[in-house]
Design a protein around this motif. Structure first.
Motif, PDB file in Angstrom:
ATOM      1  N   ASN A 135       4.626   1.046  33.728  1.00  0.00           N
ATOM      2  CA  ASN A 135       5.792   1.581  34.425  1.00  0.00           C
ATOM      3  C   ASN A 135       5.454   2.700  35.407  1.00  0.00           C
ATOM      4  N   ALA A 136       5.822   3.954  35.107  1.00  0.00           N
ATOM      5  CA  ALA A 136       5.594   5.065  36.031  1.00  0.00           C
ATOM      6  C   ALA A 136       4.168   5.587  35.993  1.00  0.00           C
ATOM      7  N   GLN A 137       3.340   5.070  35.065  1.00  0.00           N
ATOM      8  CA  GLN A 137       1.928   5.440  35.080  1.00  0.00           C
ATOM      9  C   GLN A 137       1.235   4.667  36.196  1.00  0.00           C
ATOM     10  N   VAL A 138       0.469   5.385  36.999  1.00  0.00           N
ATOM     11  CA  VAL A 138      -0.185   4.777  38.148  1.00  0.00           C
ATOM     12  C   VAL A 138      -1.502   4.125  37.712  1.00  0.00           C
ATOM     13  N   VAL A 139      -2.398   4.923  37.166  1.00  0.00           N
ATOM     14  CA  VAL A 139      -3.706   4.459  36.689  1.00  0.00           C
ATOM     15  C   VAL A 139      -4.199   5.372  35.580  1.00  0.00           C
ATOM     16  N   HIS A 140      -5.303   4.958  34.947  1.00  0.00           N
ATOM     17  CA  HIS A 140      -6.045   5.757  33.970  1.00  0.00           C
ATOM     18  C   HIS A 140      -5.268   6.019  32.686  1.00  0.00           C
ATOM     19  N   LEU A 143       5.091  -2.733  24.000  1.00  0.00           N
ATOM     20  CA  LEU A 143       5.661  -3.063  25.299  1.00  0.00           C
ATOM     21  C   LEU A 143       7.073  -3.599  25.121  1.00  0.00           C
ATOM     22  N   LYS A 144       7.923  -3.335  26.130  1.00  0.00           N
ATOM     23  CA  LYS A 144       9.322  -3.752  26.072  1.00  0.00           C
ATOM     24  C   LYS A 144       9.625  -4.746  27.188  1.00  0.00           C
ATOM     25  N   GLU A 145      10.627  -5.566  26.949  1.00  0.00           N
ATOM     26  CA  GLU A 145      11.140  -6.476  27.968  1.00  0.00           C
ATOM     27  C   GLU A 145      11.475  -5.685  29.227  1.00  0.00           C
ATOM     28  N   GLY A 146      10.953  -6.147  30.373  1.00  0.00           N
ATOM     29  CA  GLY A 146      11.236  -5.485  31.640  1.00  0.00           C
ATOM     30  C   GLY A 146      10.198  -4.467  32.059  1.00  0.00           C
ATOM     31  N   ASP A 147       9.247  -4.159  31.174  1.00  0.00           N
ATOM     32  CA  ASP A 147       8.148  -3.263  31.549  1.00  0.00           C
ATOM     33  C   ASP A 147       7.218  -3.952  32.537  1.00  0.00           C
ATOM     34  N   ILE A 148       6.441  -3.147  33.232  1.00  0.00           N
ATOM     35  CA  ILE A 148       5.248  -3.633  33.918  1.00  0.00           C
ATOM     36  C   ILE A 148       4.075  -2.817  33.392  1.00  0.00           C
ATOM     37  N   ILE A 149       2.868  -3.378  33.462  1.00  0.00           N
ATOM     38  CA  ILE A 149       1.700  -2.630  33.005  1.00  0.00           C
ATOM     39  C   ILE A 149       0.477  -3.005  33.834  1.00  0.00           C
ATOM     40  N   SER A 150      -0.144  -1.989  34.421  1.00  0.00           N
ATOM     41  CA  SER A 150      -1.409  -2.172  35.120  1.00  0.00           C
ATOM     42  C   SER A 150      -2.526  -2.193  34.091  1.00  0.00           C
ATOM     43  N   VAL A 151      -3.351  -3.244  34.153  1.00  0.00           N
ATOM     44  CA  VAL A 151      -4.523  -3.347  33.285  1.00  0.00           C
ATOM     45  C   VAL A 151      -5.755  -3.319  34.181  1.00  0.00           C
ATOM     46  N   MET A 160      -2.770   1.377  45.219  1.00  0.00           N
ATOM     47  CA  MET A 160      -1.945   2.005  44.178  1.00  0.00           C
ATOM     48  C   MET A 160      -0.656   2.428  44.869  1.00  0.00           C
ATOM     49  N   ILE A 161       0.416   1.700  44.608  1.00  0.00           N
ATOM     50  CA  ILE A 161       1.626   1.765  45.419  1.00  0.00           C
ATOM     51  C   ILE A 161       2.818   2.146  44.544  1.00  0.00           C
ATOM     52  N   ASN A 162       3.526   3.205  44.939  1.00  0.00           N
ATOM     53  CA  ASN A 162       4.668   3.706  44.173  1.00  0.00           C
ATOM     54  C   ASN A 162       5.989   3.254  44.793  1.00  0.00           C
ATOM     55  N   MET A 163       6.947   2.932  43.945  1.00  0.00           N
ATOM     56  CA  MET A 163       8.254   2.528  44.438  1.00  0.00           C
ATOM     57  C   MET A 163       8.925   3.665  45.194  1.00  0.00           C
ATOM     58  N   GLY A 164       8.689   4.894  44.753  1.00  0.00           N
ATOM     59  CA  GLY A 164       9.304   6.063  45.378  1.00  0.00           C
ATOM     60  C   GLY A 164       8.288   6.934  46.102  1.00  0.00           C
ATOM     61  N   THR A 165       8.208   8.188  45.697  1.00  0.00           N
ATOM     62  CA  THR A 165       7.332   9.147  46.354  1.00  0.00           C
ATOM     63  C   THR A 165       5.854   8.783  46.197  1.00  0.00           C
ATOM     64  N   LYS A 166       5.055   9.221  47.150  1.00  0.00           N
ATOM     65  CA  LYS A 166       3.604   9.053  47.057  1.00  0.00           C
ATOM     66  C   LYS A 166       2.984  10.064  46.095  1.00  0.00           C
ATOM     67  N   ASN A 167       3.751  11.086  45.730  1.00  0.00           N
ATOM     68  CA  ASN A 167       3.214  12.180  44.933  1.00  0.00           C
ATOM     69  C   ASN A 167       3.005  11.778  43.475  1.00  0.00           C
ATOM     70  N   GLY A 195       8.903   9.584  38.512  1.00  0.00           N
ATOM     71  CA  GLY A 195       9.179   8.711  37.371  1.00  0.00           C
ATOM     72  C   GLY A 195       9.501   7.277  37.728  1.00  0.00           C
ATOM     73  N   MET A 196       9.356   6.914  38.999  1.00  0.00           N
ATOM     74  CA  MET A 196       9.615   5.530  39.402  1.00  0.00           C
ATOM     75  C   MET A 196       8.364   4.680  39.192  1.00  0.00           C
ATOM     76  N   PRO A 197       8.500   3.344  39.116  1.00  0.00           N
ATOM     77  CA  PRO A 197       7.366   2.477  38.806  1.00  0.00           C
ATOM     78  C   PRO A 197       6.271   2.503  39.873  1.00  0.00           C
ATOM     79  N   SER A 198       5.067   2.135  39.443  1.00  0.00           N
ATOM     80  CA  SER A 198       3.919   2.044  40.335  1.00  0.00           C
ATOM     81  C   SER A 198       3.185   0.739  40.072  1.00  0.00           C
ATOM     82  N   ALA A 199       2.622   0.154  41.130  1.00  0.00           N
ATOM     83  CA  ALA A 199       1.869  -1.099  41.021  1.00  0.00           C
ATOM     84  C   ALA A 199       0.433  -0.879  41.455  1.00  0.00           C
TER      85      ALA A 199
END
Length: 272
Positions: free
Chosen positions: A72-77, A85-93, A203-210, A225-229
């Motif tokens: 979700n809002a975790q970018v990396v590391h 994990l919950k329905e609707g989550d995303i997770i970077s592996v 590493m791309i955030n739905m909202g702010t780059k910060n 706190g917005m999602p990141s891919a």
């Protein structure tokens, strides 16, 4: 200093990259609601060792696990936990493997069950930007050309581009020169040459780059706190052009997805 790889070394690196690709493909079938990241981490460690390789991240810089798992809002590391994990989550592996003295290192952001349309769009755009960047990775182009392609595509959709974290050269060390940022200007930075191998990883955030970091010293989160891919491939320059050493096709096979997105970046057919 940039370390150029011989054709023989590139083929050894392909083996390392494909260990990671197969590991991510194995995990793709296991990622679902109710499963926890620590369980997936143990599966990955066992699988990598079965492939005759060593987990590339385990113990590096004192990292405690085989996988970086960032929901979700975790970018990396992110450090794997027992939180299901919950329905609707995303997770970077993000996964690394060391084989034949060379590293493979790439990542994929998975959907957990059905995700929101706006989240699915984020993943789609981030992955598109990865391939747009790879297209610019060829002899005579520069770091800024890859960076601009990624930034331009993602910012058109209003997304934030993480500045503090970048892709990198790859080889006998996990992190080699050059750094490969996801933002920049065309024609700037180091020039690409035959035999260069890098990890390109938007590493791309739905909202702010910060971003901000948790007290664990590892986990990076979006500041709002917005999602990141996060998507990552290993790429070599072969005959002047980008040649994918990694693949998402094992993931797609596990998930029943048909895709030709990698075809233009292979000079010979991948044998799955």
């Amino acid at each position: 200093m940039i370390k150029i790889k011989t054709p023989e070394e590139i083929e050894l690196m392909r083996e390392s990259a494909l260990v990671v690709s197969k590991t991510l493909g194995m995990l793709a079938a296991e990622i679902k609601p109710g499963v926890n990241a620590l369980f997936l981490d143990k599966l990955a460690e066992e699988f990598i060792r079965e492939q005759g390789a060593e987990p590339g991240f385990l113990g590096m810089y004192d990292f405690p696990n085989t996988l970086n798992m960032s929901p979700n809002a975790q970018v990396v590391h992110g450090i794997p936990t027992k939180e299901p994990l919950k329905e609707g989550d995303i997770i970077s592996v993000d996964c690394g493997a060391l084989k034949n003295g060379f590293y493979g290192d790439h990542a994929y952001t998975f959907e957990v069950g059905e995700v929101a349309p706006e989240t699915r769009k984020l993943l789609k755009v981030a992955k598109e930007s990865l391939y747009l960047g790879i297209r610019e990775f060829r002899v005579g182009k520069r770091v800024g050309d890859v960076a601009y392609a990624i930034q331009n595509h993602c910012e058109k959709h209003g997304y934030g581009i993480v500045r503090e974290l970048v892709g990198h050269g790859l080889g006998r060390k996990l992190h080699e020169s050059p750094e490969m940022p996801n933002y920049g200007k065309r024609g700037r930075g180091k020039k690409f040459v035959e035999g260069l191998v890098v990890a390109i990883e938007p590493m791309i955030n739905m909202g702010t780059k910060n971003i901000k970091q948790l007290k664990d010293g590892w986990t990076i989160l979006t500041a709002d706190g917005m999602p990141s891919a996060h998507f990552e491939h290993n790429v070599a320059i072969v005959n002047g052009k980008p040649e994918l050493l990694s693949t998402f096709q094992y993931i797609y096979k596990a998930l029943g997805i048909v895709s030709n997105e990698e075809d233009e970046f292979r000079q010979k057919k991948l044998q799955l």
